[in-house]
Design a protein around this motif. Sequence first.
Motif, PDB file in Angstrom:
ATOM      1  N   LEU A  91       0.836  -1.206   0.000  1.00 44.19           N
ATOM      2  CA  LEU A  91       0.000   0.000   0.000  1.00 44.19           C
ATOM      3  C   LEU A  91       0.866   1.250   0.000  1.00 44.19           C
ATOM      4  CD1 LEU A  91      -2.833  -1.003   2.459  1.00 44.19           C
ATOM      5  CD2 LEU A  91      -2.935  -0.800  -0.014  1.00 44.19           C
ATOM      6  N   LEU A 132       2.102   1.798  -3.385  1.00 46.47           N
ATOM      7  CA  LEU A 132       1.021   2.295  -4.242  1.00 46.47           C
ATOM      8  C   LEU A 132       0.810   3.783  -4.003  1.00 46.47           C
ATOM      9  CD1 LEU A 132      -1.247   1.649  -6.228  1.00 46.47           C
ATOM     10  CD2 LEU A 132      -2.735   1.271  -4.283  1.00 46.47           C
ATOM     11  N   MET A 141       3.415   5.811  -5.566  1.00 48.66           N
ATOM     12  CA  MET A 141       3.286   5.841  -7.024  1.00 48.66           C
ATOM     13  C   MET A 141       2.128   6.719  -7.458  1.00 48.66           C
ATOM     14  SD  MET A 141       4.088   1.940  -7.993  1.00 48.66           S
ATOM     15  CE  MET A 141       3.620   2.091  -9.695  1.00 48.66           C
ATOM     16  N   VAL A 142       1.111   6.860  -6.595  1.00 52.83           N
ATOM     17  CA  VAL A 142      -0.018   7.719  -6.970  1.00 52.83           C
ATOM     18  C   VAL A 142       0.330   9.178  -6.717  1.00 52.83           C
ATOM     19  CG1 VAL A 142      -2.385   8.361  -6.397  1.00 52.83           C
ATOM     20  CG2 VAL A 142      -1.775   5.969  -6.582  1.00 52.83           C
ATOM     21  N   PRO A 198       3.721  11.296  -8.825  1.00 56.54           N
ATOM     22  CA  PRO A 198       3.526  11.830 -10.188  1.00 56.54           C
ATOM     23  C   PRO A 198       2.397  12.858 -10.283  1.00 56.54           C
ATOM     24  CG  PRO A 198       3.539   9.429 -10.181  1.00 56.54           C
ATOM     25  CD  PRO A 198       3.406   9.869  -8.768  1.00 56.54           C
ATOM     26  N   THR A 199       1.375  12.768  -9.403  1.00 57.83           N
ATOM     27  CA  THR A 199       0.247  13.685  -9.568  1.00 57.83           C
ATOM     28  C   THR A 199       0.508  15.052  -8.960  1.00 57.83           C
ATOM     29  OG1 THR A 199      -0.685  12.646  -7.622  1.00 57.83           O
ATOM     30  CG2 THR A 199      -1.639  12.010  -9.717  1.00 57.83           C
ATOM     31  N   LEU A 236      -1.205   9.560   2.860  1.00 56.07           N
ATOM     32  CA  LEU A 236      -2.057   8.593   2.161  1.00 56.07           C
ATOM     33  C   LEU A 236      -1.723   7.174   2.618  1.00 56.07           C
ATOM     34  CD1 LEU A 236      -4.229   8.168   0.102  1.00 56.07           C
ATOM     35  CD2 LEU A 236      -2.489   8.017  -1.659  1.00 56.07           C
ATOM     36  N   LEU A 258      -4.325   4.520   4.270  1.00 58.35           N
ATOM     37  CA  LEU A 258      -4.564   3.178   3.735  1.00 58.35           C
ATOM     38  C   LEU A 258      -4.245   2.114   4.780  1.00 58.35           C
ATOM     39  CD1 LEU A 258      -3.269   3.493   0.074  1.00 58.35           C
ATOM     40  CD2 LEU A 258      -5.593   3.536   0.926  1.00 58.35           C
ATOM     41  N   ALA A 283      -2.365   5.362 -10.604  1.00 61.42           N
ATOM     42  CA  ALA A 283      -0.921   5.182 -10.682  1.00 61.42           C
ATOM     43  C   ALA A 283      -0.511   4.680 -12.057  1.00 61.42           C
ATOM     44  CB  ALA A 283      -0.472   4.196  -9.605  1.00 61.42           C
ATOM     45  N   GLU A 303      -0.697   7.395 -14.542  1.00 63.82           N
ATOM     46  CA  GLU A 303       0.408   8.331 -14.386  1.00 63.82           C
ATOM     47  C   GLU A 303       1.693   7.754 -14.970  1.00 63.82           C
ATOM     48  OE1 GLU A 303       0.551  11.365 -13.430  1.00 63.82           O
ATOM     49  OE2 GLU A 303      -1.598  11.449 -13.103  1.00 63.82           O
TER      50      GLU A 303
END
Lengths: 225, 677
Positions: free
Chosen positions: A112, A115, A118-119, A122-123, A139, A143, B672, B675
């Motif tokens: 988690l 994850l 990785m979310v 980049p955002t 985050l 989680l 993800a 992205e």
Amino acid sequence: MERIVFGTLPYDVAHLLGGAVLLLSFTLLSQRRIAATINTYALQAVVIAASSCWQAYVQHAPHLYLTGALALIAKGVVIPLALHRLVRRLRLSHGVETALGIFPTMLLGVGLVTLSIMVVLPTTVQSQALTREDLALALSVVLLGMLMMITRTSALTQVIGFMSLENGLILAAVSVEGMPLVVELSVAVLVLVAFVVFSTFFLRLRAQFDSLDTRHLDRIGSAHR
Amino acid sequence: MTEYCLPALALVMACLLALGVLAALTGPRLAYWGSLALCGTGAVAVLIYLIGGARAGSILVPFGLAGQPSVLALDGVSGFFMLLLMLAGAAATAAALDDHNRGPGTEDGTDNATAPAFPIFLGGMALTLLAGDAFALLAGFEAMSLASFALVLTHHRQPPVRAAGLLYLGMASLSALCLIAALALLSAHGASFSAMRARPPEGVRAAFVLALVLIGAGAKAGLAPLHVWLPPAHAAAPGPVSALMSGAMTKMAIYVMIRLLFDLSGPAQPIWWALPLLAMGVGSAVLGAFRANIETDVKTILACSTIENVGLVVVGLGLAMAARAADLSALAGLALGASLLHAFGHGLFKTVLFLGAGAIQHATLTRKLQRLGGLASRMPITTGCMILAAASLAGLPPSAGFASEWMLLQTVLGAVRLGGLGLQIMICVLAAGVVLAMALAASAAVRLIGVALLGRPRSAEAATAAEAGPPLRWAVLSLSCLVLMIGLFPGAVLDLAEPALRLLATGTMAERAGFMSITPTAEAPGYTAIAVLALLGLAGFAVMAVLRARAVAGHRTGPAWDCGLGAPPPWLPFGDPRLQYAGGSFAQPLRRVLGGTLLATTATLDMPPPGDPRPATYHETETDPAETALFQPTARLRTELTRFADRMQFLTVRQILTVMFGLLIGLLAFVALVEQL
């Protein structure tokens, strides 16, 4: 207001505190005894309070001191004491019943965290480095709190998972500059309300089944079939 | 004078709808007599309109969506279909009156309960045709669907009737959903047809309109693979109702298809629009015609042949669409003319056949081929009319069916000029399919007439059958005369369709459709029905003369060949009628050749060994491919979904949390992944 940049003291301390919150989330996941779980939660709340105060100091945002104090008093002291008392009063077993073994849970937790990094990374390319790191940590904590809620069968540990999830939200809220106080206050109140609700829920559960295991509720559901 | 036709027809339509309500209070006799009078008036009005040039017009009526008037409109296309509706409606109403005259509740005393739905059914169809905006069209279509659902349930005490009614209602709902969606897509700039015409759909929106209309109107018309409801519903309904459903209602669906795809979608659609029409059309034609050869219930046979004929009409529509997209307006006119002529002819001759089937059911209390036979001498008028109509079904010259099928084949032959190599190859396959369907339909017509009407009676009921009452006799007689006239003068019907052709295909048949003969192209030789009739008559006379001249005077009586089964028993001086060639035996060769491929037929023979007194049994089954490939999987999917919803309802608290957690993780993983890419 100076920018909080990589390699400076404000950044390092904030990062250290955020990392400590995440580490304590993992510690929560690995606890096998109720009392230790409550203590770990209290420690996490204290770290959150510290993180909050540090942010108040480096962001020159005095209202964050209030958030820190709230976290320290309500979640670091009052709620843990109440929970300890609850455990004693209801004469609950001291072990933690898990639906999934500790080791697989930890593995899932690592997944988690990966994850969420990785979310988030980049955002949030345009944001500050610290905001990005802290959001990823927050985050992950959210989680992990959810994971704790679904891998524990006892209602008490589920509540602790829920409140640890809320710690993650506070961490996200304090690490973003310019977040108004109203949000933190409302989140804190929300936790208190949830606490009250869950307490009554404990009492009813205890009164009816002489146990805090939510599997008894499942049995009611299956009785309808 | 023609400007009064639209208000007159609107009035007829409104009176039909009001009559339904009134008849619920007064009784069925009023419903039937009133419908008969109104249909007659409507037929005269629309005939005047069509002969007078069919100038398009519209009126506003103060009913509709809140605060908005509805538009009623009439033009060549709706006028043409209106004529068919009024003629078929008048005949079916007369037949219903005959049913009613035979006493209350001919089968189980429930006929009268559904009589008020009869005028509403007619009125709904009329409203569908007169609609000038999306709301009126849907209102008419739904009134038609619901009223016909009520009429299908007339004998609702029988379980198969209820099952057929439910299936029919389900398919009608599917039609309604698709048509509402299609009209919503079309009416982006206004719900009236003129607003839709001004801004025809393009691109993906147009493709969605095509798909939705094909499902919505196609399911109603009985196009494969959405035809499964049609045979049971037609078999379940009383004779006049199934006559209207097959003769008129499927044509209303065709009309909606023409209106939405040809008229409102504009002429600028790409040529590939024709492909789904052609594929569904030829599939329906072959499958329907083949099933008509296999089924053993008279009405089911007729219903399957309806599927075939709707398929042929849609093939014509597809060819017209392709020709119009390729700017071959002469060919488009020919194709559309063939479609309209076939729809008109089929609407009338199928009405005759279904009314005849209803009369047979009344007279013999059965629809099973193996219990009929020998009705020609006891029901001469019904039999004669049915034979005449069956000639059209088989496409024998000089019948109405032959004229339209000849035109359709001429179009198919002319269509090889269309499109590229791929389309040309497909048209060759299509030609083979259409010819196969026509041949199978001829075989089905021979089987129906030969087994059900000719020969010797196969049961006591068939042996004691009585002719139908006067209203039904007059109805089938006058309709048969009309069918005969259409066959002899197909050009006259094409003249009536002329305004429709000019409107839709921009190609006209005017210089090619004379009163006496029709020609596929201006300089080619044409088809003159009168001449064909004269030649056939001459040939017949010649054969008769030769036979007379060579015949032995008087007659001799000798022993008949009895298939080696010994002398007939004394109580059956003509032999056992059950030894006759019957429906099942007639179907055997076709069943062997095509059955496995088209209908997955099986035959099991259980032959007991010598010494075992058990009787030998022979059992046959057949399954419609649409049933196995489309309907049963859909039903299974529905059951699975219901089970799933049931399981989800009783999840434990932790399981619900886990599901939510899993969904959140899935969403984050998706983000993800996006992205990373």
